[in-house]
Scaffold this motif. Structure first.
Motif, mmCIF file in Angstrom:
data_model
loop_
_atom_site.group_PDB
_atom_site.id
_atom_site.type_symbol
_atom_site.label_atom_id
_atom_site.label_comp_id
_atom_site.label_asym_id
_atom_site.label_seq_id
_atom_site.Cartn_x
_atom_site.Cartn_y
_atom_site.Cartn_z
ATOM 1 N N GLN B 64 -3.842 20.969 17.404
ATOM 2 C CA GLN B 64 -3.696 22.312 17.957
ATOM 3 C C GLN B 64 -5.061 22.852 18.362
ATOM 4 O OE1 GLN B 64 -1.405 24.096 19.050
ATOM 5 N NE2 GLN B 64 -2.487 26.049 19.304
ATOM 6 N N LYS B 71 2.781 26.645 20.076
ATOM 7 C CA LYS B 71 2.652 28.097 20.062
ATOM 8 C C LYS B 71 2.945 28.582 18.645
ATOM 9 C CE LYS B 71 6.596 28.366 22.953
ATOM 10 N NZ LYS B 71 7.385 29.022 23.955
ATOM 11 N N PRO B 72 2.397 29.720 18.274
ATOM 12 C CA PRO B 72 2.590 30.231 16.917
ATOM 13 C C PRO B 72 4.067 30.544 16.686
ATOM 14 C CG PRO B 72 0.955 31.508 18.133
ATOM 15 C CD PRO B 72 1.580 30.587 19.106
ATOM 16 N N LYS B 92 2.815 26.325 5.491
ATOM 17 C CA LYS B 92 2.202 27.387 6.270
ATOM 18 C C LYS B 92 0.690 27.357 6.104
ATOM 19 C CE LYS B 92 4.271 31.561 6.074
ATOM 20 N NZ LYS B 92 5.127 32.632 5.461
ATOM 21 N N THR B 96 -2.030 26.672 9.474
ATOM 22 C CA THR B 96 -2.499 27.934 10.037
ATOM 23 C C THR B 96 -3.800 27.693 10.811
ATOM 24 O OG1 THR B 96 -1.496 29.185 8.255
ATOM 25 C CG2 THR B 96 -3.237 30.284 9.505
ATOM 26 N N GLU B 100 -2.764 32.146 12.750
ATOM 27 C CA GLU B 100 -1.369 32.034 13.156
ATOM 28 C C GLU B 100 -0.723 30.842 12.462
ATOM 29 O OE1 GLU B 100 0.037 34.179 15.214
ATOM 30 O OE2 GLU B 100 -1.330 34.780 16.821
ATOM 31 N N VAL B 101 0.555 30.988 12.119
ATOM 32 C CA VAL B 101 1.276 29.899 11.489
ATOM 33 C C VAL B 101 1.956 29.079 12.583
ATOM 34 C CG1 VAL B 101 3.191 29.288 9.974
ATOM 35 C CG2 VAL B 101 1.637 31.151 9.364
ATOM 36 N N TYR B 102 1.818 27.743 12.464
ATOM 37 C CA TYR B 102 2.367 26.891 13.519
ATOM 38 C C TYR B 102 3.530 26.019 13.082
ATOM 39 C CZ TYR B 102 -1.185 28.258 16.853
ATOM 40 O OH TYR B 102 -1.958 28.977 17.725
#
Ligand code: ATP
Ligand code: ATP
Ligand code: SPD
Ligand code: MG
Ligand code: MG
Lengths: 372, 331, 284, 286, 372
Positions: B64, B71-72, B92, B96, B100-102
């Motif tokens: 990422q 995207k998150p 999570k 991250t 943002e969590v992915y």
């Protein structure tokens, strides 16, 4: 000739499945002869030649070269060489390599090859071209290279399969004379096949006329032209007016016949083999017919008539007239005299014509041959 | 709408898809893949072409950061109550990037050994695959888990060296030497789970490094074959849900996530894939035979010994790749 | 046939035996694939477990037949769509190229001709990669510039079609050019002379003459497209054509369902091959 | 009229240019540019030849490169050796119906994809496969024999998969060899071997070269056959390229490898053409 | 002729780069004429014909059909039709569709097309074959279809580019006569090109002899044959013995010349344009030479000599003799009389020969033309 002939075929035949392409042909060719085989397309000429060369096995019969049977000799060991219809020069080699090919196969050493190749090329009038590619030659020159390639091997017999077929008209005329000259220079036995009668007539010492697998007649050009043995030979060699008729009367070696058009013709029955009622084929050469504005000039001839000029085919020395017989309506081709005597003749003119009894060749219609 | 799902074999069985399609009216197109190919595909499409992907949790943050292919997640669209909380939090945390969590977890399991105990009873750890007794009859993948597994079994600690490239390189060199030496023992490097199963089932291979599920499934056919947790510890992985950056059907993707995390559906997936899921209560409906096999393979000390993959720092993969290539090329 | 060269019986026998062996070698893998499509076992290998149709019509896992395998059916459709467009484009561009190279003289023709041949000597995978890399850069650039999405430039059907088209066109060009070369331009002049317009002459005389070659090129394009792997592999998105799907399956370990698909492919290709053969017959 | 023919010319030229430019030339230029990109950090790149340096500094890569090249050359020669007698038989020793039939039989394997063909070989060669069982059955082997996963298996697959591309151009050129050239050779006293060497092979050269080029390219660029039949020894340069792109996400190095492969293939083809004195345009128009 | 000619070319030229393929050619062809253009390969015949058909644009000059310039008319609108060398029948259409092609282009309705096609096919003697494929026809029949395909459009002028070139010898002889017949039946203007003099001589009303882009002479067959304007025409049309010589004396319209071999020849200098010392080319036709065993028979002729038979080219009615002049060694081709008078002549026989002064055609050697 007591000498053993260079080539002799004895009752040679070749069948493809049920079809007899060559049928019991026998002949012999003495050393140094230009021997032609003349016949229409498909009559078996190539098949015969390929048997001699060894590319095809005869179904029966024997084949001797210089008196020895060669039936068991493979083509690459036979003392004959062949000039192919399309010459089969090797495009991947230069001229010298082409001519030297056979010598290389015999293991002759390089310097000797070069020398011999140059010598034979000179003999065919192409000295100094050994290094050039085959494609740089004209048609006639290629022809000569093809012959040189064979002659350098000094074969007993040279076979030629319609070698002029691919050349254009003018060149063909020229090569006819040249080929004959080369042959007499090398003094090698040539067996030449062609379907062009003028080639055969001009060049050959002996000609065999072939038809449907058999030889109809073997003889010199003049023999074939003036004394054809069979109706086929009479029709195939040279031009001729052809009539079919029935024998009406026969007396003292002379024979009277009536054509389907009702025209009465007279011929000789030298062998006295014709009888009244026989169907016959009659051949009269265009140049045998005499023309005259005066009936008296032709009256003494065995066959006479009056004709209207249907067409004049002007072709210089070879001009012809198409006459329509005034009584029967039959067409007759007549060669115009080269003297230019009838140059002023015009269409629809009426003229007398005639030809001698002995210029009328008569053959029994059904196979059986009667030469008059 | 259509959900284009990029996932592992077994994670989207036909019956689950049929059920989902019947309930929602959406259709599902499945593309089966593995971690590397998932990343490669998404990188090539710049995060397009698929609506939902299932990479392992350790392989998300790095790619990422490098390629921006995800995207998150909008956590509000996910029913978090369906997840086992500890796993959800762990995942999570590992995925991250920039706050943002992915990813959220889906299936978890381990890599270890699958052994035909009748013919290769002495294989207890990764390095045992190099024993003469099983020469020409072993297999493993030529991928990073193999490097890590062998490292542990050789008494090294690769995860500890993650932060120190030189140290990690040193470990890799030792493992590489071992694997090159071991190469003559290998029949073929396997690529997909089914391929391995075929090799074991036909008897062409008697011991292999493999995912736990493979062993359990083969056990049904042949009682001699089973999964063995290696003495140096099995490697624990969690495969996740992540949204490709340019997926077109996010809503369907969220719907799918919430659908498959339902305990009954999760059980269906477990029986197809052979692995347990992060679904809260999902194991309740799993058939007892599988549970029994799981327990047989994983006594408590083996569970405690599981080495869970930490997130892979960027840059290490290039080192690993070069090592793998060299092993592949060795004679 | 060279009838004229005599050969020993032993040599001829050995030669025939060699030729026979060769054709056995050619047939063996295919025959094997076909036979194992009917093996009642989950592996396409010995031992023979008995005859079954399950790999065609089966519905029970693991015996799911081709006709009930959604992904396989879908990929066949995908392959069909790809093949259709590829052959359409390739035949069109190939025909234009043929006219250009056979009928026109221009500066740089030799150079363009070599360029046209180039795809023949570029490994398929490189072709795929270069197109992938290039289209991605273009897409990235366009997306950065416009803020819009250019999905057509990302791996997917369009790129697969373009990728296959990029080298199949060379084959189409060669096939069609060869025929156009044999075309006697005086036929077109004759049509003009008889009052046809330039385009009318091409349509009435040249295109009908070219048609067999265009059809043959089309069939070749379809076959090549259907079996292409290397280029497609790099360009495929979520819609995988059949070969890719089968490759994925094979990597994961195959069941005889792959044999069944192969058998079907063989049958269809044979039919296509026969069709193109009949077309060829008609043209001579 | 000349305006119109100009228009026609440009209309015909346009598709060609679009095709070559957008799908062949620009992509390769693009790939070259990417191969010059050195990765120095996360989303950080510089321009240089570092990727090429990686290739030359890592023996593994150029070993694989060399191995791919010589295996491909070997496969090409083997295909030629096996295919030539077959092509000669079809072109020169059969006629009419049987000629067409044999020729078509050569094409049959190519009615299915390379994948299926390779799959067939896997079924035949594997330890539990047909050959192994056959050998045990006739008593030539006491236990299962593994014939898969080695270079011989790769070679078998490569030759098999390339055969068509050798036989077809050979049959075409040999067909165009006038039989009377061969007969003339015999007539002039040549042996079968001399004819083969002096007439048949020189004539077939364009076909041999075009067949060899295509087969060589196909082998060099092959991916499936080494992967599936070679197993653990499958190392092939295309495989390396694939893995740079797919399992390492390293497009930069992958592009450099791609360029090197392209260079290698062009070089070998160029040398082949020079040695055989053929030109690409001539041989490929076969 | 006060009528406007069907076709008229005015100073037409065509250059390819620097090379003038056709150079200021002017001629006109009256309605209903069979006009042939005869010349060696590469002399520009096809280029000229293609300009008339509109496939090539003249570099300069004008081209009128029925009095109207057609330079700006595209080929598909010109009222001329063309029969191509290899006929260019459309292989993808049956015979009827071939013949109806032009009518279809004109938008004639279907039933009319069928009717007209059938009618024209009948006129060329091929009624009822409309449904058959082109390939089912023999060479001569294809020829007729090609003509029918043009004639159905009733063109003002029909152009024919060596249409017999591809046929074999026997068929070509036959088609010569047939073509001429078709032309007079349709009464259409034919412009026919060929390099075969016998085709041109036999068929044409008017013949233009072309050489290196220019017309050397236009006239009837007889004019060309008997009164060639230029050395080129004399050599190209018909056979001829050719000598190069220098003028020795000139008196009262008679001229005396000596060849390089030292042979003295006599000709007429009708235009009195030759003067002593001029280099000349001399042509004597083989059939103009008379033979005799008796010197007295030829003594009165302007040119006489004694020759040894070097070769006899026996070819039936067209046999020739190659004589070697006993004094100079020069070779002379002599046509053997068709009467068979000298049939018994053999190689090395010695014989007298002679020809008349007026049969000796003399031309100034360097381009400048002098007809005697
Ligand atoms: N290999 C063969 N198989 C069957 N029939 C053949 C074969 N070769 C020749 N024939 C037939 O034998 C006959 C004679 O053929 P051949 O080639 O000898 O004729 P030709 O006299 O040389 O004719 P042309 O002048 O056309 O060359 C023909 O009817 C031909 O069809
Ligand atoms: N398009 C062209 N470009 C250049 N030169 C040409 C072209 N067409 C013809 N020529 C040249 O013009 C000359 C006349 O050619 P043309 O075809 O008219 O000859 P021809 O009399 O018809 O000959 P043939 O009897 O061989 O058909 C030749 O020297 C030819 O090479
Ligand atoms: N290194 C991560 C491995 C993830 C494995 N997922 C396996 C799924 C098997 N069905
Ligand atoms: Mg013949
Ligand atoms: Mg011409």
């Amino acid at each position: 000739m007591s000498e053993t002939p260079d080539l002799e075929c004895r009752d040679i035949s070749k069948s493809f499945d049920d079809f007899k392409a060559v049928n019991d042909v026998s002949f012999s060719v003495p050393q140094g002869t230009f021997f032609s085989i003349l016949g229409p397309s498909g009559c078996g000429k190539t098949t015969l030649l390929r048997m001699i060369a060894g590319f095809q096995e005869p179904s029966s019969g024997d084949l001797l070269i210089k008196g020895k049977s060669v039936l068991d000799v493979p083509p690459n060991k036979r003392p004959v060489s062949m000039v192919f219809q399309h010459l089969a020069l090797f495009p991947m080699m230069n001229i010298g390599a082409n001519v030297g090919f056979g010598l290389r196969q015999r293991g002759v050493n390089k310097t000797d090859i070069t020398k011999q190749v140059e010598r034979v090329l000179e003999r065919v009038g192409l000295g100094g071209v050994a290094e050039r590619p085959v494609s740089s030659l004209s048609g006639g020159q290629k022809q000569r290279v093809a012959i040189a390639r064979c002659m350098v091997l000094e074969p007993d017999v040279l076979l030629l399969d319609e070698p002029l077929g691919a050349l254009d008209l003018k060149l063909r005329e020229h090569m006819k004379i040249e080929l004959k000259q080369l042959q007499s220079e090398f003094n090698t036995t040539f067996v030449y096949i062609t379907h062009d009668q003028s080639e055969a007539l001009v060049m050959s010492d002996q000609i065999a006329v072939m038809n449907q697998g058999v030889f109809e007649q073997v003889g010199t050009a003049k023999e074939l032209y003036y004394e054809p043995d069979t109706a086929f030979v009479a029709g195939f060699v040279g031009e001729a007016n052809r009539f079919t008729a029935k024998v009406k009367g026969s007396a003292g070696g002379s024979v009277e016949m009536v054509t389907s058009d009702g025209q009465t013709l007279h011929g000789l029955d030298a062998r006295r083999s014709l009888s009244v009622g026989d169907s016959v084929d009659i051949f009269v050469r265009p140049e045998a017919v005499r023309l005259s504005r005066n009936q008296a000039d032709v009256a003494a001839m065995g066959n006479t008539g009056q004709g209207k000029v249907a067409n004049i085919l002007f072709n210089g020395a070879n001009s012809q007239l198409i006459l329509r017989d005034q009584t029967t309506g039959a067409e007759l081709n007549v060669a115009l005299p080269q003297t230019g005597e009838f140059r002023d003749l015009a269409r629809d003119d009426v003229i007398h014509f005639g030809w001698e009894q002995q210029q009328t060749r008569v053959y029994l219609a059904d196979g059986e041959q009667t030469d008059v | 709408d259509t959900l284009r799902l990029l996932t592992w074999g077994g994670y989207a069985p036909e019956d689950v898809i049929a059920k989902f399609e019947a309930e929602t009216g959406h259709t599902v197109e499945v593309t089966k893949s593995n971690n590397e190919e998932m990343i490669a595909k998404l990188r090539a499409t710049n995060g397009g072409g698929f609506d939902l992907a299932q990479p392992s949790q350790d392989r998300i943050a790095g790619p990422q950061a490098e390629f921006g292919i995800y995207k998150p997640l909008d956590m509000s669209k996910i029913d978090t109550s369906l997840f086992i909380p500890s796993m959800l939090e762990a995942t999570k945390g590992n995925t991250t990037v920039d706050g943002e969590v992915y990813a959220v977890p889906h299936v978890w399991g381990t890599s270890g050994l699958v052994v035909n105990t009748a013919q290769a009873g002495d294989v207890k750890d990764y390095t045992d695959l190099c024993n003469d007794s099983v020469a020409g009859k072993v297999s493993y993948r030529l991928k990073r888990p193999t490097l890590i597994g062998f490292a542990y079994s050789m008494g090294l600690d690769p995860f500890a060296a993650y932060g120190d490239e030189a140290a990690y390189k040193d470990i890799l060199d030792q493992v590489e030497a071992k694997l090159v030496e071991c190469k003559s023992n290998v029949k073929t490097y396997w690529d997909g789970g089914d391929e391995l199963k075929n090799l074991l089932r036909s008897g062409e291979v008697v011991a292999s490094m493999a995912w736990d599920t493979g062993g359990w499934q083969l056990n049904d056919d042949n009682a001699d074959i089973t999964f063995v947790a290696p003495e140096s510890g099995a490697l624990g992985w969690i495969d996740t849900f992540a949204l490709p950056a340019r997926g077109r059907s996010d809503d369907v993707a969220y719907a799918w996530i919430n659908f498959v995390m339902q305990p009954e559906v999760a059980a269906m997936i477990t029986s197809a894939a052979g692995n347990f899921t992060a679904s809260q209560g999902g194991d309740a409906n799993v058939d007892d035979a599988l549970k029994a096999k799981y327990q047989a393979s994983f006594p408590q000390e083996a569970i405690d010994n599981i080495k869970w993959y930490p997130s892979v720092p960027a840059g290490l993969e290039a080192l690993e790749g070069a090592a793998l290539d060299r092993i592949n090329a060795a004679n | 046939m060279i009838t004229g060269i005599p050969q020993s019986a032993g040599f001829r026998w050995a030669y025939k035996a060699y030729v026979t062996l060769f054709f056995i070698y050619l047939a063996l893998p295919l025959a094997t694939v076909c036979v194992f499509a009917f093996n009642n076992s989950v592996f396409p290998s010995l031992p023979w477990e008995g005859f079954t149709w399950a790999w065609f019509f089966g519905t029970e896992a693991p015996y799911i037949g081709v006709f009930h395998e959604r992904p396989i059916l879908r990929s066949i459709v995908t392959s069909g769509v790809v093949a259709f467009w590829v052959s359409l484009l390739a035949v069109f561009v190939g025909t234009c190229n043929a006219f250009l190279f056979v009928r026109h003289e221009f500066r740089g023709k030799g150079f363009l001709y070599i360029l046209m041949l180039l795809p023949l000597i570029i490994p398929g995978i490189i072709l795929g990669i270069s197109i992938l890399v290039f289209s991605s850069s273009v897409a990235n650039f366009l997306e950065d510039a416009t803020g819009l999405w250019f999905d057509g430039l990302r791996p997917g059907l369009i790129l697969v079609i373009l990728g296959q088209f990029s080298f199949i066109t060379t084959f189409a060009t060669l096939v069609i050019s060869a025929r156009l070369q044999k075309f006697d331009p005086s036929l077109e002049e004759a049509a003009l002379n008889l009052g046809a317009t330039r385009w009318g002459a091409v349509r009435a005389v040249t295109l009908p003459f070219l048609f067999p070659a265009m059809a043959a090129a089309g069939v070749v394009a379809v076959l090549m497209s259907f079996e292409n792997f290397n280029t497609t592999l790099m360009l495929v998105g979520s819609d995988a054509p059949l070969t890719i799907t089968m490759f994925d399956r094979l990597k994961l370990g195959s069941t005889p369902v792959l044999n069944a698909v192969s058998l079907l492919l063989i049958v269809v290709s044979a039919l296509l091959g026969l069709a193109s053969l009949l077309l060829q017959k008609r043209k001579d | 009229m000349s305006d119109r023919s100009k228009l026609t010319f440009w209309l015909l030229l346009a598709p060609l240019l679009i095709w070559l430019l957008t799908l062949i030339i620009l992509p390769h230029v693009g790939m070259f540019l990417v191969s010059l990109r050195e990765k120095v950090g996360v989303r950080e790149y510089e321009t240089g030849f570092a990727n090429y340096a990686v290739f030359f500094n890592e023996p593994l890569y150029w070993n694989t490169f060399a191995r791919t090249a010589y295996m491909s050359i070997a496969a090409t020669l083997l295909t030629l050796l096996i295919g030539f007698p077959i092509a000669y038989y079809i072109a020169k020793l059969t006629r009419g119906r049987s000629k067409t039939t044999l020729f078509l039989m050569c094409l049959i394997p190519f009615w299915v994809s390379e994948l299926v063909r390779t799959f067939g070989w896997m079924i035949l060669l594997r330890e539990t496969g047909v050959f192994s069982n056959l050998l045990q059955y006739v008593g030539l082997a006491s236990g299962p024999v593994e014939m898969l996963y080695n270079d011989a298996a790769i070679m078998t697959g490569l030759v098999y998969t390339s055969m068509l591309f050798m036989v077809v151009p050979l049959v075409t050129t040999l067909d165009s060899l006038d039989d009377s050239l061969i007969e003339a050779g015999y007539d002039l006293g040549a042996s079968g071997f001399a004819i083969l060497r002096e007439i048949v092979i020189p004539h077939a050269m364009p076909g041999i070269v075009s067949g060899c080029i295509v087969v060589f390219m196909l082998s060099l660029g092959n991916y499936l056959t080494p992967i599936l039949l070679g197993g653990k020894d499958s190392l092939w340069f295309t495989g390396l390229i694939y893995s740079q792109f797919i399992t390492r996400f390293n497009w930069e190095l992958g592009s450099a490898f791609g360029f090197l492969l392209l260079g290698l293939s062009s070089l070998i083809v160029f040398v082949g053409l020079k040695l055989s004195r053929q030109s690409l345009g001539k041989t490929m128009a076969q």
